[in-house]
Design a protein around this motif. Structure first.
Motif, short mmCIF file in Angstrom:
data_model
loop_
_atom_site.label_atom_id
_atom_site.label_comp_id
_atom_site.label_asym_id
_atom_site.label_seq_id
_atom_site.Cartn_x
_atom_site.Cartn_y
_atom_site.Cartn_z
N ILE A 19 36.42 -14.65 -8.66
CA ILE A 19 37.32 -15.77 -8.93
C ILE A 19 38.62 -15.23 -9.53
CG2 ILE A 19 35.44 -17.42 -9.29
CD1 ILE A 19 35.99 -17.25 -12.31
N VAL A 23 41.67 -16.37 -12.24
CA VAL A 23 42.03 -17.31 -13.30
C VAL A 23 43.53 -17.19 -13.56
CG1 VAL A 23 41.67 -17.98 -15.71
CG2 VAL A 23 39.76 -17.04 -14.37
N SER A 48 46.06 -18.74 -16.26
CA SER A 48 46.18 -19.54 -17.48
C SER A 48 47.60 -19.46 -18.03
CB SER A 48 45.18 -19.03 -18.53
OG SER A 48 45.53 -17.72 -18.95
N LYS A 86 51.90 -22.95 -14.39
CA LYS A 86 50.60 -22.46 -13.91
C LYS A 86 50.24 -23.00 -12.54
CE LYS A 86 48.57 -24.25 -17.49
NZ LYS A 86 49.75 -24.69 -18.23
N CYS A 124 41.50 -26.56 -14.96
CA CYS A 124 40.85 -26.31 -16.25
C CYS A 124 41.75 -26.90 -17.33
CB CYS A 124 40.65 -24.81 -16.46
SG CYS A 124 39.83 -24.42 -18.01
N ILE A 131 40.86 -20.70 -10.83
CA ILE A 131 40.73 -21.54 -12.02
C ILE A 131 42.10 -21.59 -12.68
CG2 ILE A 131 39.39 -21.96 -14.11
CD1 ILE A 131 37.73 -21.59 -11.50
N THR A 132 42.64 -22.80 -12.85
CA THR A 132 44.02 -22.92 -13.32
C THR A 132 44.11 -23.95 -14.43
OG1 THR A 132 44.80 -22.44 -11.08
CG2 THR A 132 46.40 -23.34 -12.63
N ILE A 138 37.98 -21.93 -20.27
CA ILE A 138 38.06 -20.71 -19.47
C ILE A 138 37.10 -19.65 -20.00
CG2 ILE A 138 39.56 -18.76 -18.86
CD1 ILE A 138 41.89 -20.76 -18.74
N LEU A 153 33.82 -17.97 -18.12
CA LEU A 153 33.74 -16.55 -17.82
C LEU A 153 32.57 -15.86 -18.51
CD1 LEU A 153 37.52 -15.54 -18.01
CD2 LEU A 153 36.16 -16.13 -15.99
N PHE A 208 36.04 -11.32 -12.06
CA PHE A 208 37.29 -12.09 -12.13
C PHE A 208 38.48 -11.22 -12.47
CE2 PHE A 208 35.67 -11.96 -16.46
CZ PHE A 208 36.81 -11.76 -17.23
N HIS A 240 41.95 -12.21 -14.60
CA HIS A 240 42.53 -13.29 -15.42
C HIS A 240 44.00 -13.01 -15.65
CE1 HIS A 240 42.18 -15.90 -19.33
NE2 HIS A 240 43.19 -16.25 -18.56
N THR A 248 47.66 -14.49 -17.06
CA THR A 248 48.27 -15.53 -17.90
C THR A 248 49.78 -15.43 -17.77
OG1 THR A 248 48.17 -16.60 -20.07
CG2 THR A 248 48.50 -14.23 -20.08
#
Length: 294
Positions: free
Chosen positions: A4, A6, A8, A15, A33, A103-104, A111, A115, A189, A191, A193
């Motif tokens: 996945i 992510v 964030s 985002k 999310c 996943i946003t 989050i 995870l 994942f 991630h 940001t």
């Protein structure tokens, strides 16, 4: 483990736009999310994008599906455990279709829970809730700060979350963060940001808050009240809506409404920035770069 992505970041950082861009390039679909966008009927003040297709329980943003918005009524509550359950199902569905789940959102605890999983949380306790019923957010903050300063500061203006954090502490003897300590990851994942300079971010927030107030957020709040939901229901406890309630009750002027709404949103964004930057699994997106896939 399923793979996945992510994406964030703080509120107003872009985002969703970045997630849509990624999905178009990498055959992805979005799982929201956001602890405010879960509520039905509140679109303007939670900054939902696209069009919700109720028959399919999906929001379409520039041809990209987004799941887990508009899923509960304003008087209902929703936990990190609920999010894990619902997100897991959507991740399975998206992955089985040969696409990448993205996943946003800005709800950091959701989050992290997705995870790494959660410790078993104490269930709601009616006696504790009754004992603290009638306490203001300020009073709950003062009580919780002596037990769990981190949770108190994160939820300073949200009485429901302050009460829940206090309940968890009393029943388990642990702070909220102790229930979210990293474990083995549940997914493979990356991630990302989004990093935005404070001056730019705060200008966006001020402009967004003004736009929301001038383009129907007050009427949206009244509509939910007219449907029979109470002023203190969970959905209306969020930033913006609780300020509008004070305005409707003639406690503050429209000018003060906008000022407090903008200020509290900026403070919230600052807390989000601090939280995400402290996570060990983060790759920052700087200067508008597009996230990369695996």
């Amino acid at each position: 483990m399923k793979k996945i992505i992510v994406i964030s970041g703080p509120t107003a950082s872009g985002k969703t736009k970045k997630a849509v861009e990624f999905c178009k390039k990498n055959n992805g679909e979005i799982i929201s999310c956001d602890s405010r966008q879960i509520y039905k009927y509140l679109d303007i003040g939670t900054n939902k994008e696209g069009e919700f297709v109720s028959s399919a329980d999906v929001r379409i943003i520039d041809s990209i599906p987004q799941y887990l918005t508009d899923i509960i009524n304003p008087d209902q509550t929703y936990s990190a455990a609920d999010f894990i359950r619902d997100a897991d199902l959507k991740i399975d569905k998206i992955a089985e279709a040969g696409k990448i789940p993205v996943i946003t959102g800005g709800t950091g605890l959701y989050i992290k829970a997705l995870l790494y999983g959660l410790d078993e949380m104490p269930v709601a306790n009616s006696e504790i809730r009754k004992a603290f019923s009638g306490k203001t957010a300020d009073e709950l903050y003062e009580i919780l700060a002596k037990r769990d300063k981190e949770a108190a500061d994160k939820n300073k203006q949200n009485p429901q979350r302050l009460l829940r954090a206090l309940e968890i502490n009393i029943l388990s003897g642990k702070t909220v963060s102790e229930h979210y300590k990293p474990k083995n990851p549940r997914y493979d994942f990356i991630h990302y940001t989004i990093s935005v300079e404070n001056e730019v971010l705060y200008t966006r927030i001020n402009d967004r808050c003004r736009y929301m107030i001038e383009n129907g957020m007050i009427d949206e709040t009244q509509k939910v009240l007219d449907m029979g939901y109470s002023k203190d229901c969970p959905a209306l406890s969020g930033i913006g809506y609780r300020h509008i309630i004070k305005y409707m009750d003639n406690e503050i002027s429209k000018e003060i409404l906008l000022e407090e709404f903008s200020k509290d949103t900026r403070h919230y964004a600052k807390r989000q920035n601090t939280w995400f930057k402290a996570q060990p699994d983060i790759t920052a997106i700087i200067n508008g770069a597009c996230p990369r896939s695996f």
